[in-house]
Design an enzyme around this catalytic site. Structure first.
Site, mmCIF file in Angstrom:
data_model
loop_
_atom_site.group_PDB
_atom_site.id
_atom_site.type_symbol
_atom_site.label_atom_id
_atom_site.label_comp_id
_atom_site.label_asym_id
_atom_site.label_seq_id
_atom_site.Cartn_x
_atom_site.Cartn_y
_atom_site.Cartn_z
ATOM 1 N N PRO A 55 0.797 -1.230 0.000
ATOM 2 C CG PRO A 55 -0.209 -1.175 2.094
ATOM 3 C CD PRO A 55 0.484 -2.094 1.138
ATOM 4 C CG ASN A 56 -0.233 4.286 1.314
ATOM 5 O OD1 ASN A 56 -1.209 4.873 0.847
ATOM 6 N ND2 ASN A 56 -0.269 3.646 2.471
ATOM 7 N NE ARG B 117 3.920 6.421 1.612
ATOM 8 C CZ ARG B 117 4.298 5.221 2.008
ATOM 9 N NH1 ARG B 117 4.892 4.414 1.150
ATOM 10 N NH2 ARG B 117 4.068 4.816 3.215
ATOM 11 C CE1 TYR C 246 9.011 4.881 2.775
ATOM 12 C CE2 TYR C 246 7.449 6.719 2.906
ATOM 13 C CZ TYR C 246 7.951 5.524 3.408
ATOM 14 O OH TYR C 246 7.385 4.980 4.535
ATOM 15 C CG ASN D 284 8.570 -1.985 0.068
ATOM 16 O OD1 ASN D 284 8.064 -2.176 1.177
ATOM 17 N ND2 ASN D 284 9.123 -0.831 -0.275
ATOM 18 C CB ALA E 251 1.595 -0.194 6.153
ATOM 19 C CG HIS F 170 5.558 -2.703 9.929
ATOM 20 N ND1 HIS F 170 6.898 -3.031 9.888
ATOM 21 C CD2 HIS F 170 5.411 -1.637 9.093
ATOM 22 C CE1 HIS F 170 7.528 -2.169 9.078
ATOM 23 N NE2 HIS F 170 6.638 -1.331 8.584
ATOM 24 C CG ASP G 43 -0.020 -17.764 7.131
ATOM 25 O OD1 ASP G 43 1.037 -17.916 7.760
ATOM 26 O OD2 ASP G 43 -1.149 -17.759 7.680
ATOM 27 C CD GLU H 31 11.256 -7.866 4.938
ATOM 28 O OE1 GLU H 31 11.704 -8.965 5.369
ATOM 29 O OE2 GLU H 31 10.663 -7.047 5.648
ATOM 30 C CG HIS I 18 11.435 -2.584 4.367
ATOM 31 N ND1 HIS I 18 10.073 -2.513 4.242
ATOM 32 C CD2 HIS I 18 11.713 -3.817 4.840
ATOM 33 C CE1 HIS I 18 9.553 -3.658 4.639
ATOM 34 N NE2 HIS I 18 10.528 -4.468 5.003
ATOM 35 C CB ILE I 19 12.328 2.828 0.174
ATOM 36 C CG1 ILE I 19 11.752 2.072 -1.029
ATOM 37 C CG2 ILE I 19 12.985 4.138 -0.249
ATOM 38 C CD1 ILE I 19 10.508 2.705 -1.634
ATOM 39 C CB SER I 20 12.550 4.347 4.994
ATOM 40 O OG SER I 20 11.589 3.436 5.505
ATOM 41 N NE ARG J 289 10.002 5.818 8.619
ATOM 42 C CZ ARG J 289 9.074 5.647 7.659
ATOM 43 N NH1 ARG J 289 9.269 4.715 6.724
ATOM 44 N NH2 ARG J 289 7.996 6.376 7.641
ATOM 45 N NE ARG K 220 6.962 3.925 9.964
ATOM 46 C CZ ARG K 220 5.887 4.051 9.181
ATOM 47 N NH1 ARG K 220 5.595 3.129 8.289
ATOM 48 N NH2 ARG K 220 5.105 5.103 9.271
HETATM 49 C C1 DQA Z 1 8.417 0.866 3.727
HETATM 50 C C2 DQA Z 1 8.478 1.054 5.241
HETATM 51 C C3 DQA Z 1 7.125 0.797 5.876
HETATM 52 O O1 DQA Z 1 7.189 0.972 7.284
HETATM 53 C C4 DQA Z 1 6.107 1.773 5.327
HETATM 54 O O2 DQA Z 1 4.823 1.491 5.847
HETATM 55 C C5 DQA Z 1 6.083 1.814 3.849
HETATM 56 C C6 DQA Z 1 7.330 1.699 3.094
HETATM 57 C C7 DQA Z 1 9.757 1.237 3.040
HETATM 58 O O3 DQA Z 1 9.909 0.870 1.892
HETATM 59 O O4 DQA Z 1 10.593 1.916 3.641
HETATM 60 O O5 DQA Z 1 5.041 2.060 3.241
HETATM 61 O O6 DQA Z 1 8.186 -0.518 3.460
#
Ligand code: DQA
Length: 148
Positions: free
Chosen positions: A11-12, A19, A24, A75, A78, A81, A88, A99, A101-103, A108, A112
């Protein structure tokens, strides 16, 4: 036919580039799609990039990967977490799962710091910006590609 790597986004991430760019960055998901395809090609792999804002849709996409894909880069955003359902689903997939994660999620908020997906992921790249996607694709090349 060359092996397919699926790059799944939660999501997002459709808003990547717009964003919270201070967290990001400015690259869009289309930029990531093009960058991943380029690296995949170097290894004789193909890539597709998928995104959904919906947990069940992501579960469906992972289940489909069982038939279509040799590896998954994910990725989960959210859902990282919170989602036992995504964990599953990944546990039904036999190939490598990476896996990204950009950040740096560990710098944080405390909520997270936990990743359900890490229970299944073979490796993770965290906090390297969108470059993390390309590094994951290089790793897929090492694991599944034909030439480096
Ligand atoms: C994220 C980190 C997550 O905590 C966050 O909800 C995201 C992006 C990252 O790529 O840093 O939407 O997965």
């Amino acid at each position: 036919m060359s092996k397919l790597i699926t790059v799944l986004n939660g999501p997002n991430l459709n808003l990547l580039g717009q964003r919270q760019p201070e967290i990001y960055g400015h690259d869009t998901l289309s930029d990531v799609e093009a960058g991943c395809a380029k690296v995949a090609q170097e290894y004789g792999l193909r890539s597709e990039l998928l995104q959904s804002n919906h947990e069940g849709v992501l579960v469906d996409m992972i289940q489909k990967c069982r038939e279509t894909s040799a590896g998954i880069i994910i990725n989960p955003a959210a859902y990282t977490h919170t989602s036992v359902a995504i964990l599953d689903a990944l546990n039904t997939f036999d190939g490598p799962v990476l896996e990204i994660h950009i950040s740096n999620i560990h710098h944080r908020e405390a909520f997270r710091h936990t990743s359900f997906v890490s229970k299944r992921a073979d490796s993770a790249i965290i906090g390297m910006g969108v470059q993390g996607y390309y590094l994951c694709m290089h790793r897929m090349g090492t694991l599944l590609g034909q030439s480096a």
